[in-house]
Design a protein around this motif. Sequence first.
Motif, PDB file in Angstrom:
ATOM      1  N   ALA A   1       0.830  -1.209   0.000  1.00 46.99           N
ATOM      2  CA  ALA A   1       0.000   0.000   0.000  1.00 46.99           C
ATOM      3  C   ALA A   1       0.861   1.254   0.000  1.00 46.99           C
ATOM      4  O   ALA A   1       0.572   2.213  -0.712  1.00 46.99           O
ATOM      5  N   GLY A   2       1.943   1.253   0.767  1.00 42.59           N
ATOM      6  CA  GLY A   2       2.838   2.404   0.793  1.00 42.59           C
ATOM      7  C   GLY A   2       3.446   2.680  -0.567  1.00 42.59           C
ATOM      8  O   GLY A   2       3.499   3.827  -1.023  1.00 42.59           O
ATOM      9  N   ALA A   3       3.890   1.620  -1.229  1.00 39.13           N
ATOM     10  CA  ALA A   3       4.478   1.781  -2.571  1.00 39.13           C
ATOM     11  C   ALA A   3       3.432   2.262  -3.577  1.00 39.13           C
ATOM     12  O   ALA A   3       3.717   3.106  -4.431  1.00 39.13           O
ATOM     13  N   ALA A   4       2.216   1.742  -3.473  1.00 45.19           N
ATOM     14  CA  ALA A   4       1.154   2.138  -4.400  1.00 45.19           C
ATOM     15  C   ALA A   4       0.765   3.608  -4.201  1.00 45.19           C
ATOM     16  O   ALA A   4       0.533   4.335  -5.171  1.00 45.19           O
ATOM     17  N   VAL A   5       0.721   4.049  -2.963  1.00 46.66           N
ATOM     18  CA  VAL A   5       0.368   5.442  -2.679  1.00 46.66           C
ATOM     19  C   VAL A   5       1.486   6.372  -3.149  1.00 46.66           C
ATOM     20  O   VAL A   5       1.216   7.454  -3.698  1.00 46.66           O
TER      21      VAL A   5
ATOM     22  N   SER B   1      -3.470  10.195   0.092  1.00 47.25           N
ATOM     23  CA  SER B   1      -3.588   9.356   1.285  1.00 47.25           C
ATOM     24  C   SER B   1      -4.649   8.298   1.048  1.00 47.25           C
ATOM     25  O   SER B   1      -5.622   8.521   0.322  1.00 47.25           O
ATOM     26  N   CYS B   2      -4.422   7.147   1.645  1.00 41.78           N
ATOM     27  CA  CYS B   2      -5.290   5.989   1.447  1.00 41.78           C
ATOM     28  C   CYS B   2      -5.419   5.251   2.775  1.00 41.78           C
ATOM     29  O   CYS B   2      -4.412   4.982   3.430  1.00 41.78           O
TER      30      CYS B   2
ATOM     31  N   SER C   1      -7.111  -1.765  -2.443  1.00 40.36           N
ATOM     32  CA  SER C   1      -8.445  -1.445  -1.948  1.00 40.36           C
ATOM     33  C   SER C   1      -8.303  -0.481  -0.769  1.00 40.36           C
ATOM     34  O   SER C   1      -7.776  -0.818   0.271  1.00 40.36           O
ATOM     35  N   CYS C   2      -8.741   0.735  -0.986  1.00 35.83           N
ATOM     36  CA  CYS C   2      -8.705   1.773   0.038  1.00 35.83           C
ATOM     37  C   CYS C   2     -10.138   2.060   0.474  1.00 35.83           C
ATOM     38  O   CYS C   2     -11.034   2.136  -0.363  1.00 35.83           O
ATOM     39  N   THR C   3     -10.322   2.225   1.776  1.00 38.58           N
ATOM     40  CA  THR C   3     -11.651   2.604   2.235  1.00 38.58           C
ATOM     41  C   THR C   3     -11.890   4.089   2.000  1.00 38.58           C
ATOM     42  O   THR C   3     -13.020   4.515   1.856  1.00 38.58           O
TER      43      THR C   3
ATOM     44  N   ALA D   1      -6.270   2.279  -8.569  1.00 34.79           N
ATOM     45  CA  ALA D   1      -7.109   1.213  -9.128  1.00 34.79           C
ATOM     46  C   ALA D   1      -6.272   0.244  -9.966  1.00 34.79           C
ATOM     47  O   ALA D   1      -6.483  -0.979  -9.903  1.00 34.79           O
ATOM     48  N   ASP D   2      -5.314   0.760 -10.744  1.00 31.66           N
ATOM     49  CA  ASP D   2      -4.464  -0.098 -11.572  1.00 31.66           C
ATOM     50  C   ASP D   2      -3.629  -1.054 -10.731  1.00 31.66           C
ATOM     51  O   ASP D   2      -3.276  -2.140 -11.187  1.00 31.66           O
TER      52      ASP D   2
END
Length: 131
Positions: free
Chosen positions: A26-30, A96-97, A68-70, A63-64
């Motif tokens: 998640a950190g890398a994706a953000v 932020s996610c 899944s972020c709330t 999304a790519d």
Amino acid sequence: MEAILAIAAIVLVLLLSVAAGRITVAGAAVEAAARDAARQASIARTAAAAKSNAEASARASIADQSLSCTAVEVTVNTKGFSRPVGEPADVSATVSCSVPLTDVAFPGLPGSIERRATFTSPLDPYRSRGT
């Protein structure tokens, strides 16, 4: 009895590994989403277009990467668009996610964890810009 304790320990290690992996991914994706958002904002002609392009780019990037972020929040600093042409300026995007951890089911883990990243991209000093 020892087998039950060993199995319980292995399950706990696996659950912690899943949680740590999800947080790392998640950190890398953000970070990637913030970089993409800043880049898209920097090639826009106006501050309004920069905000719109950055938001769309950040959401598409998340999304790519199947993250899944709330809750996703994109903030774009477009103060650089008010600087005169010929002067160096930049634009920054913060993404932020909130990453859910409820399905990991490990005692002591929060329900979700927030990952945040900011990236800055320069504006072309010789390209016209509007606010």
